[in-house]
Design a protein around this motif. Structure first.
Motif, mmCIF file in Angstrom:
data_model
loop_
_atom_site.group_PDB
_atom_site.id
_atom_site.type_symbol
_atom_site.label_atom_id
_atom_site.label_comp_id
_atom_site.label_asym_id
_atom_site.label_seq_id
_atom_site.Cartn_x
_atom_site.Cartn_y
_atom_site.Cartn_z
ATOM 1 N N ALA A 27 44.462 35.403 36.021
ATOM 2 C CA ALA A 27 43.868 36.666 35.562
ATOM 3 C C ALA A 27 44.944 37.640 35.099
ATOM 4 O O ALA A 27 44.785 38.331 34.074
ATOM 5 N N THR A 76 39.134 29.672 23.629
ATOM 6 C CA THR A 76 38.303 28.967 24.611
ATOM 7 C C THR A 76 38.120 27.531 24.147
ATOM 8 O O THR A 76 37.990 27.270 22.950
ATOM 9 N N GLY A 119 32.792 33.048 27.747
ATOM 10 C CA GLY A 119 33.756 34.083 27.450
ATOM 11 C C GLY A 119 35.064 33.538 26.911
ATOM 12 O O GLY A 119 35.162 32.383 26.489
ATOM 13 N N CYS A 161 38.304 30.279 28.462
ATOM 14 C CA CYS A 161 37.554 29.344 29.308
ATOM 15 C C CYS A 161 37.940 27.908 28.933
ATOM 16 O O CYS A 161 38.234 27.610 27.776
ATOM 17 N N ALA A 207 31.422 33.798 32.182
ATOM 18 C CA ALA A 207 32.223 34.954 31.773
ATOM 19 C C ALA A 207 33.624 34.513 31.341
ATOM 20 O O ALA A 207 33.837 33.368 30.947
ATOM 21 N N ASP A 208 34.603 35.408 31.424
ATOM 22 C CA ASP A 208 35.944 35.131 30.920
ATOM 23 C C ASP A 208 36.795 34.364 31.931
ATOM 24 O O ASP A 208 36.658 34.543 33.144
ATOM 25 N N ASN A 209 37.702 33.531 31.386
ATOM 26 C CA ASN A 209 38.743 32.890 32.191
ATOM 27 C C ASN A 209 38.172 32.018 33.304
ATOM 28 O O ASN A 209 38.615 32.051 34.450
ATOM 29 N N GLU A 242 30.988 34.549 37.180
ATOM 30 C CA GLU A 242 31.779 35.719 36.826
ATOM 31 C C GLU A 242 33.207 35.328 36.425
ATOM 32 O O GLU A 242 33.596 34.156 36.480
ATOM 33 N N ASN A 243 34.000 36.328 36.068
ATOM 34 C CA ASN A 243 35.360 36.121 35.553
ATOM 35 C C ASN A 243 36.269 35.402 36.554
ATOM 36 O O ASN A 243 36.123 35.551 37.764
ATOM 37 N N HIS A 244 37.237 34.668 36.014
ATOM 38 C CA HIS A 244 38.395 34.148 36.748
ATOM 39 C C HIS A 244 38.034 33.155 37.850
ATOM 40 O O HIS A 244 38.639 33.148 38.918
ATOM 41 N N SER A 267 33.392 36.677 41.077
ATOM 42 C CA SER A 267 34.667 36.511 40.400
ATOM 43 C C SER A 267 35.749 35.940 41.313
ATOM 44 O O SER A 267 35.704 36.096 42.528
#
Length: 220
Positions: A79, A94, A109, A112, A127-129, A145-147, A164
Motif C-alpha cells: 500500500a 491492473t 481497481g 490489482c 477495490a484497489d491493490n 476492500e483495498n490492499h 482492507s
C-alpha cells in the motif's frame, strides 16, 4: 502496447513480468526498487532502476507502473509503495488473467493482480491493490476492500465483505453473508462462519503426525 515499469525484484515481480509480458497489452520495460535493495543491475534482461531516479529515467507520461510486492506487514508495504508511485504521477496498471472466469459487470481497481483459474461471479466489486492468487472462488455480490491478498484455492461465498489489508491463506473457506474486519489474517485451511473484528488472526489446527512410519502401513 503500453510501457510498464514493475516495482519489485523478487519472485512476485518475476511472475508479474511473465504475466504482463505474455497475457496483456502492456510491455514491461524496466524494474524499479529502492536503491538499497538493488541486487543486480538487470533482471530478466531489463534494467533495475533506483526508485528515486525513476521519474527522470522513465516518465509518468509514457509509462504505467505495477507494484509487485507480497503481503509484508499485512499488505502495508505494498500500500505504501502504491501511494509513492501515485505521488510521482504514475498510473497503476491492473492485470486480469485471460484464463480467469469473469463477467462483464466486474469492477476492479488499480494495481490489482488476478491470476489464472479465479472464478469471479457477477456483482463482485474489487477495490484497489488486491491480489488474487490462482484458483479462487469469489461468490456473487462480494466486495473486497483495498490492499488485500487472497492466496490460492480460497472459497469466498456470496455476499461477503472483506475489510482492507486482509490476508487470506490457502484453502480457507468463508461462508456467505458475513463481514471480515480490516487487517485480518486468516490462515491456511481456516473456516470462517461469522463476522470478524478488525485485526483478528485465525489459525487452523495442523495435521497430526502419526506415531508409525509409512513402511508399516498395510492399506496404502
Amino acid at each position: 502496447m503500453k510501457n510498464l515499469i514493475i516495482f519489485g525484484n523478487g519472485q512476485v515481480a518475476e511472475l508479474v513480468y511473465y504475466m504482463f509480458n505474455h497475457d496483456s497489452d502492456y510491455r514491461p520495460v524496466a524494474f524499479t526498487v529502492d536503491e538499497e535493495y538493488i541486487k543486480e543491475e538487470q533482471l530478466l534482461g531489463l534494467p533495475v532502476i533506483p526508485f528515486d531516479k525513476i521519474v527522470e529515467t522513465l516518465s509518468p507520461e509514457n509509462h504505467n507502473i505495477f507494484v509487485a510486492t507480497s503481503f509484508t506487514g499485512v499488505n502495508k508495504l505494498r500500500a505504501q509503495k502504491v501511494a509513492a508511485c501515485k505521488e510521482k504521477g504514475y498510473k497503476l496498471a491492473t492485470y486480469v488473467s485471460s484464463k480467469a472466469t469473469t463477467f462483464p459487470d466486474l469492477t476492479v481497481g488499480e494495481n490489482c493482480l488476478i491470476l489464472e483459474d479465479n472464478t469471479i461471479q457477477p456483482f463482485v466489486t474489487i477495490a484497489d491493490n488486491v491480489f488474487l492468487w490462482s484458483g479462487n472462488h469469489i461468490g456473487h455480490h462480494t466486495s473486497i476492500e483495498n490492499h488485500c491478498f487472497i492466496a490460492s484455492h480460497v472459497v469466498i461465498s456470496g455476499s461477503v465483505h472483506i475489510g482492507s489489508h486482509t490476508f487470506i491463506g490457502v484453502n480457507a473457506t468463508l461462508r456467505d453473508n458475513i463481514k471480515i474486519g480490516k487487517y485480518n489474517v486468516i490462515g491456511a485451511g481456516c473456516v470462517i462462519l461469522k463476522d470478524t473484528d478488525d485485526e483478528n488472526v485465525f489459525v487452523a489446527s495442523p495435521a497430526k503426525l502419526a506415531n508409525i512410519p509409512s513402511s508399516r502401513l498395510k492399506r496404502i
